[in-house]
Design a protein around this motif. Structure first.
Motif, short mmCIF file in Angstrom:
data_model
loop_
_atom_site.label_atom_id
_atom_site.label_comp_id
_atom_site.label_asym_id
_atom_site.label_seq_id
_atom_site.Cartn_x
_atom_site.Cartn_y
_atom_site.Cartn_z
N HIS A 105 62.26 30.21 6.79
CA HIS A 105 63.21 29.76 7.15
C HIS A 105 63.45 28.78 5.98
CE1 HIS A 105 63.93 31.27 11.13
NE2 HIS A 105 62.42 30.94 11.36
N PRO A 106 63.95 28.22 5.13
CA PRO A 106 63.62 27.54 4.19
C PRO A 106 64.39 26.27 4.27
CG PRO A 106 64.69 29.61 3.04
CD PRO A 106 64.32 29.98 4.97
N ILE A 107 65.44 25.97 4.91
CA ILE A 107 66.27 25.33 6.27
C ILE A 107 65.24 24.11 6.81
CG2 ILE A 107 66.64 26.27 8.05
CD1 ILE A 107 68.95 23.99 5.36
N ALA A 108 63.91 25.04 6.38
CA ALA A 108 63.23 23.67 7.08
C ALA A 108 62.66 22.69 6.48
CB ALA A 108 61.88 24.65 8.15
N LEU A 109 62.30 23.04 5.01
CA LEU A 109 61.94 22.42 3.81
C LEU A 109 62.87 21.03 3.39
CD1 LEU A 109 60.17 21.57 2.24
CD2 LEU A 109 61.63 23.01 -0.15
N GLN A 110 64.18 21.56 3.15
CA GLN A 110 65.17 20.44 3.78
C GLN A 110 65.73 19.73 4.70
OE1 GLN A 110 66.74 20.49 0.65
NE2 GLN A 110 66.13 22.55 0.08
N LEU A 111 65.03 19.64 5.59
CA LEU A 111 64.83 19.25 6.99
C LEU A 111 63.67 18.37 6.86
CD1 LEU A 111 65.40 21.40 9.81
CD2 LEU A 111 67.13 19.52 8.60
N ARG A 112 61.96 18.51 6.52
CA ARG A 112 61.29 18.27 6.13
C ARG A 112 61.60 17.12 4.76
NH1 ARG A 112 58.00 14.47 7.46
NH2 ARG A 112 56.16 15.64 6.99
N TYR A 113 62.22 16.86 3.94
CA TYR A 113 62.73 15.69 3.24
C TYR A 113 63.51 14.59 3.96
CZ TYR A 113 61.23 19.29 -1.06
OH TYR A 113 60.78 20.45 -1.74
N LEU A 114 63.85 15.25 4.57
CA LEU A 114 65.08 14.38 5.21
C LEU A 114 64.44 13.14 5.61
CD1 LEU A 114 68.84 16.21 6.20
CD2 LEU A 114 67.92 14.42 4.44
N GLN A 115 63.43 13.94 7.01
CA GLN A 115 62.73 13.48 7.72
C GLN A 115 61.93 12.43 6.62
OE1 GLN A 115 59.76 15.92 10.46
NE2 GLN A 115 58.80 14.00 11.49
N ALA A 116 61.19 12.84 5.65
CA ALA A 116 60.76 11.77 4.83
C ALA A 116 61.04 10.96 4.74
CB ALA A 116 60.13 12.96 3.19
N LEU A 117 62.27 10.86 4.31
CA LEU A 117 63.22 10.18 3.90
C LEU A 117 62.95 8.53 4.32
CD1 LEU A 117 65.34 9.04 0.94
CD2 LEU A 117 67.16 9.98 2.39
N THR A 118 63.73 9.28 5.98
CA THR A 118 63.70 8.62 6.69
C THR A 118 62.29 6.98 7.07
OG1 THR A 118 65.80 9.77 7.82
CG2 THR A 118 64.16 7.85 9.32
N GLU A 119 61.36 8.09 7.00
CA GLU A 119 60.53 7.83 6.92
C GLU A 119 59.65 6.33 5.76
OE1 GLU A 119 57.65 10.44 7.21
OE2 GLU A 119 57.83 10.96 9.81
#
Length: 254
Positions: free
Chosen positions: A210-224
Motif C-alpha cells: 500500500h504505497p499510500i501508507a508512506l504518504q500518510l506517514r509523511y503527513l503524520q511526521a509533518l504534524t508532529e
C-alpha cells in the motif's frame, strides 16, 4: 533449761533432713536420682522426696537450648578460605542418658557441632554454601541428631548464620557480578534491536503493498514537527516526485 537443748537440736536436725529430702521441680525439669551411686529412676515434675544421705539427684532441663557455634575457619572443596558460624537448637529427651552416658552434654554437643560444621562445609563448594544453605543445614542437623541420639539429645534445627569471605574474594565476586550485569545488558539491547528490525521489516512490506501508507506517514511526521513550535519546518518530499526530472536529465545527457 537442760531439757530445751535436746529439743532445739532435734528441731534443727528435722529441718535439715527435710531440706535435703524435699525438692520441687518445675514443669520443664526432671530429676535423675541415684541411690548410693546407682541410678534408680527419673522423677518430676512437682514435689519429690529423696531419702536423706542415701539418694542424690541431678536436675536436668527439658527446654530447647539455642547454642551458638563459634566462627570456624574452613577451606571449601574449591580451595576458598571462609569463616562460618552457626546456631544449634536441641533439647534433652532422655534425662538419664544425658547424665549417665556423657560427662557434660552441653560441652560435648558444642564440640561435636563445631567439628561437624567444619566437615560438612569443607566438603561443599563456595557457590553451594552461598546458594544452597538449606541443604547444608539439613545435612548438619541429620549428622548431629544421629550422633547425639545415644546421649538422649534431639537436635531439632541447625542454621548457618554468616559466611565471611576474604576481601580478595569479595572483590572478585563483585567484578564477576558486574560483568554478568553488563553481559545481560548487551543481550537485552541486542534483542531490542532485533525486535525493532523485525517490526521495521514488517512495516516495509505493508508500505510496499500500500504505497499510500508512506504518504500518510509523511503527513503524520509533518504534524508532529509542527506541534513542537519550531522555527524551521521540514517537509518530507517523496523521492518519486523527483524521478521524472532525473530521467529527463539523463536523456539530455545521452
Amino acid at each position: 533449761m537442760p531439757f530445751l537443748m535436746p529439743s532445739g537440736i532435734f528441731v534443727v536436725l528435722v529441718l535439715f533432713v527435710l531440706a535435703n529430702s524435699i525438692r520441687v521441680l518445675r514443669e520443664y525439669e526432671r530429676a535423675v536420682v541415684f541411690r548410693l551411686g546407682r541410678y534408680v529412676g527419673t522423677r518430676g515434675p512437682g514435689l519429690i522426696i529423696l531419702v536423706p544421705f542415701v539418694e542424690r539427684m541431678v536436675r536436668i532441663s527439658l527446654r530447647t537450648v539455642a547454642m551458638d557455634v563459634p566462627p570456624q575457619d574452613v577451606i571449601t572443596r574449591d580451595n576458598v578460605s571462609v569463616k562460618v558460624n552457626a546456631v544449634l537448637y536441641f533439647r534433652v529427651v532422655e534425662p538419664a542418658n544425658a547424665v549417665i552416658d556423657v560427662e557434660d552434654f552441653l560441652f560435648a554437643t558444642s564440640q561435636l557441632a563445631q567439628t561437624t560444621v567444619r566437615s560438612v562445609v569443607g566438603q561443599a563448594e563456595l557457590d553451594e554454601i552461598l546458594a544452597e544453605r538449606d541443604k547444608l543445614n539439613t545435612r548438619i542437623q541429620s549428622i548431629l541428631d544421629e550422633a547425639t541420639d545415644p546421649w538422649g539429645i534431639k537436635v531439632s534445627m541447625v542454621e548457618l548464620k554468616d559466611v565471611d569471605l576474604p576481601m580478595e574474594m569479595k572483590r572478585a565476586m563483585a567484578r564477576q557480578a558486574e560483568a554478568e550485569r553488563e553481559r545481560r545488558s548487551k543481550v537485552i539491547h541486542a534483542q531490542g534491536e532485533y525486535q525493532a528490525a523485525e517490526k521495521l521489516s514488517d512495516a516495509a512490506k505493508i508500505i510496499e503493498i500500500h504505497p499510500i501508507a508512506l504518504q500518510l506517514r509523511y503527513l503524520q511526521a509533518l504534524t508532529e514537527i509542527a506541534a513542537e513550535n519550531n522555527s524551521t519546518t521540514l517537509f518530507p518530499l517523496p523521492i518519486d516526485l523527483l524521478t521524472p526530472f532525473l530521467d529527463a536529465k539523463k536523456n539530455q545527457a545521452g
